[in-house]
Every structure is written in C-alpha cells, then in structure tokens.
Design a protein around this motif. Structure first.
Motif, PDB file in Angstrom:
ATOM      1  N   TYR A 149       0.854  -1.187   0.000  1.00 18.78           N
ATOM      2  CA  TYR A 149       0.000   0.000   0.000  1.00 18.78           C
ATOM      3  C   TYR A 149       0.891   1.238   0.000  1.00 18.78           C
ATOM      4  N   LEU A 150       0.708   2.084  -1.007  1.00 19.56           N
ATOM      5  CA  LEU A 150       1.516   3.291  -1.127  1.00 19.56           C
ATOM      6  C   LEU A 150       1.032   4.363  -0.158  1.00 19.56           C
ATOM      7  N   ASP A 151       1.834   5.415  -0.014  1.00 18.81           N
ATOM      8  CA  ASP A 151       1.512   6.466   0.958  1.00 18.81           C
ATOM      9  C   ASP A 151       0.157   7.119   0.693  1.00 18.81           C
ATOM     10  N   GLY A 169      -2.405   5.602  -0.487  1.00 14.88           N
ATOM     11  CA  GLY A 169      -3.460   4.611  -0.379  1.00 14.88           C
ATOM     12  C   GLY A 169      -3.625   3.732  -1.600  1.00 14.88           C
ATOM     13  N   GLN A 170      -2.935   4.046  -2.695  1.00 13.03           N
ATOM     14  CA  GLN A 170      -3.008   3.169  -3.860  1.00 13.03           C
ATOM     15  C   GLN A 170      -2.377   1.814  -3.551  1.00 13.03           C
ATOM     16  N   ILE A 171      -2.834   0.797  -4.271  1.00 17.04           N
ATOM     17  CA  ILE A 171      -2.325  -0.556  -4.072  1.00 17.04           C
ATOM     18  C   ILE A 171      -1.416  -0.903  -5.249  1.00 17.04           C
ATOM     19  N   LEU A 172      -0.196  -1.304  -4.944  1.00 16.21           N
ATOM     20  CA  LEU A 172       0.767  -1.710  -5.977  1.00 16.21           C
ATOM     21  C   LEU A 172       0.951  -3.220  -5.905  1.00 16.21           C
ATOM     22  N   VAL A 193      -6.057  15.390  -2.658  1.00 15.31           N
ATOM     23  CA  VAL A 193      -7.137  15.560  -1.685  1.00 15.31           C
ATOM     24  C   VAL A 193      -8.136  14.400  -1.744  1.00 15.31           C
ATOM     25  N   LEU A 194      -8.861  14.269  -2.852  1.00 15.10           N
ATOM     26  CA  LEU A 194      -9.897  13.250  -2.930  1.00 15.10           C
ATOM     27  C   LEU A 194      -9.331  11.859  -3.202  1.00 15.10           C
ATOM     28  N   GLY A 195      -8.139  11.793  -3.821  1.00 16.98           N
ATOM     29  CA  GLY A 195      -7.560  10.510  -4.160  1.00 16.98           C
ATOM     30  C   GLY A 195      -7.429   9.566  -2.974  1.00 16.98           C
ATOM     31  N   LEU A 242      -9.138   4.690   0.024  1.00 19.62           N
ATOM     32  CA  LEU A 242      -9.615   4.008   1.233  1.00 19.62           C
ATOM     33  C   LEU A 242     -10.850   3.169   0.928  1.00 19.62           C
ATOM     34  N   VAL A 243     -11.764   3.752   0.146  1.00 23.48           N
ATOM     35  CA  VAL A 243     -12.977   3.032  -0.223  1.00 23.48           C
ATOM     36  C   VAL A 243     -12.616   1.799  -1.052  1.00 23.48           C
ATOM     37  N   ILE A 244     -11.707   1.980  -2.037  1.00 23.44           N
ATOM     38  CA  ILE A 244     -11.296   0.865  -2.884  1.00 23.44           C
ATOM     39  C   ILE A 244     -10.637  -0.228  -2.049  1.00 23.44           C
ATOM     40  N   ARG A 245      -9.768   0.179  -1.116  1.00 25.96           N
ATOM     41  CA  ARG A 245      -9.008  -0.795  -0.323  1.00 25.96           C
ATOM     42  C   ARG A 245      -9.913  -1.644   0.559  1.00 25.96           C
ATOM     43  N   TYR A 246     -10.864  -1.031   1.223  1.00 23.86           N
ATOM     44  CA  TYR A 246     -11.652  -1.768   2.206  1.00 23.86           C
ATOM     45  C   TYR A 246     -12.980  -2.293   1.676  1.00 23.86           C
TER      46      TYR A 246
END
Length: 241
Positions: free
Chosen positions: A41-43, A45-48, A180-182, A187-191
């Motif tokens: 998980y990148l800083d 919140g994106q998933i690599l 900002v919104l990213g 967070l929504v995508i991750r959980y």
C-alpha cells in the motif's frame, strides 16, 4: 462528479452474478509459490501489485499478443466440447468477457482503444468491471480500469523474449492519484472493493491463469481453425508433454 462516485462506491453492493460451471480440462494449474508475487500500500493509499509469472516455454511474445487479441472473440473445441477461450484461460473462475467498444483500428478483439468488460471471481470474491486498452503490442499491453469515463489505476502486462520462450510480468496500480480526494477514493477501494483477502486470491488466480498457458497455447497457436473457432485434441496430460 468525483464526490458522487465516492458515494456510489460506498453504497454499491459487492458484485453478485451467477457463476458458470467448472470446466474439466486435461492439465493442472500451477501453484502460486511457483511465481513471484508482492503487494503493498503506497503512501496515498493506492495498491501496488507485482507478479513475475512462471517461465512460459515455447511461447513467444508474438503468441501472447495473438492470444489476448483473440481472447474475447474466439472459441475452441477440445475433444467434443466447445468452449470460449476465456473458459480455458481459467477453468473454474472465468465467466464472460466482451468487447464493449472496438479498438480504434476496428480490428476485432483486443486492441488499442478497445473497452473490455469481464466477469470473473477469485475464490469467494466476485469481480466485474471494464478496462480501456491504452497500449497493445508484442511487448505487452496496458489497461486502465474505467468507470464512468474515469480511470482508477492501470495494469501493465510485459512480454519479454527469452531463450526458451517468454518471461511474463505484471505491474498493477489500483486507485486514484488525485490530490485531496484521491486518498479518500483509495480508502474506499481498499476496504470495500479490494480488501486484502481478495487481493491474495486475485494473485493466486493470476498465477494460475497465466501459468496454464504452458499447457495449451503452443498447440492452440498452430491449431486448425475456421475464422475464430479452433480445434484441439488434448485428451490427457501426457499428450501435452
């Protein structure tokens, strides 16, 4: 628009659709431990996600590009059973794949500009969505997951020629890099959309489907065919070796 999408993500239930029956195919799927897999998980919140698949023997990058270009539009007859290619690509966890919008070249199947929609599942986790093909060649392809005309990350498939065939690697970035919104979207995508147990099952699925190409793609590439219908005679695993 972005705020409405976030609300939509939060309210949208997990995908629910009927699963197609498993296919009996004369080869075994590889174990995930045969490939290199990693996710972080990148800083923001994106998933690599990174995968180095098992070596593909006697399979050239040209054959891989050919397979993907024809994947959503072709069928194959194995003994007396006819199946879409998508169903032999993974025998238990692939549903349907469609070309929603054609490639800019107007050639059938996958190509630059095409919007591809698919339904599949990873263990207990259903997954459906669409992706826009940004690059497509014998060196690989880049797909951007698309929703309401917006992109949320990208998937890079790389095909590298080796002395014995090809090395196939995948680099996946899931989420938004918007300021900002990213991080909120991520967070929504991750959980909600890609929880960690689903990612682990996705990795297993990816290793199984690409590794299975060793069992049929060389034969499929040279098989007799009529337009987009191919015929294979593969009755036992011994015949593949």
């Amino acid at each position: 628009m972005i705020i409405l999408l976030i609300i939509g993500f939060l309210l949208k239930p997990m995908p629910s659709f009927e699963h197609s029956s498993p296919r009996e195919l004369p080869w075994a799927l590889p174990d995930i431990n045969q490939a290199y897999t990693n996710y972080q998980y990148l800083d923001n919140g994106q998933i690599l996600i990174e995968i180095t698949h098992v070596p593909l023997i006697n399979i050239t990058p040209k054959m891989l590009a050919w397979f993907y270009q024809n994947l959503p539009i072709s069928t194959v007859q194995i003994d007396q059973t006819t199946l879409p290619w998508y169903h032999i690509f993974h025998p238990t966890e692939h549903g349907v794949i469609n070309v929603v919008e054609p490639a800019t070249s107007n050639l059938p199947g996958m190509g630059v500009g095409a919007l591809i929609q698919r339904k599949e599942w990873f263990g207990d986790f259903n997954s459906q969505g669409a992706g826009r093909i940004i690059n497509f060649s014998e060196q690989g392809m880049t797909i951007k997951p698309e929703l309401a005309g917006l992109h949320f990350g990208q998937i890079e498939h790389s095909f590298i020629q080796t002395n014995k065939g090809s090395q196939y690697t995948v680099k996946i970035l899931i989420g938004s890099d918007l300021p900002v919104l990213g991080p909120i979207i991520n967070l929504v995508i991750r959980y909600k959309m890609f929880p960690e147990p689903m990612i682990k099952q996705w990795l297993r699925h990816q290793v199984e489907e690409v590794g299975s190409l060793n069992s049929f793609l060389p034969q499929l590439y040279g098989a007799k065919h009529n337009e987009h219908h191919y015929r294979l005679q593969l009755s036992t695993q011994a015949e593949l070796n």
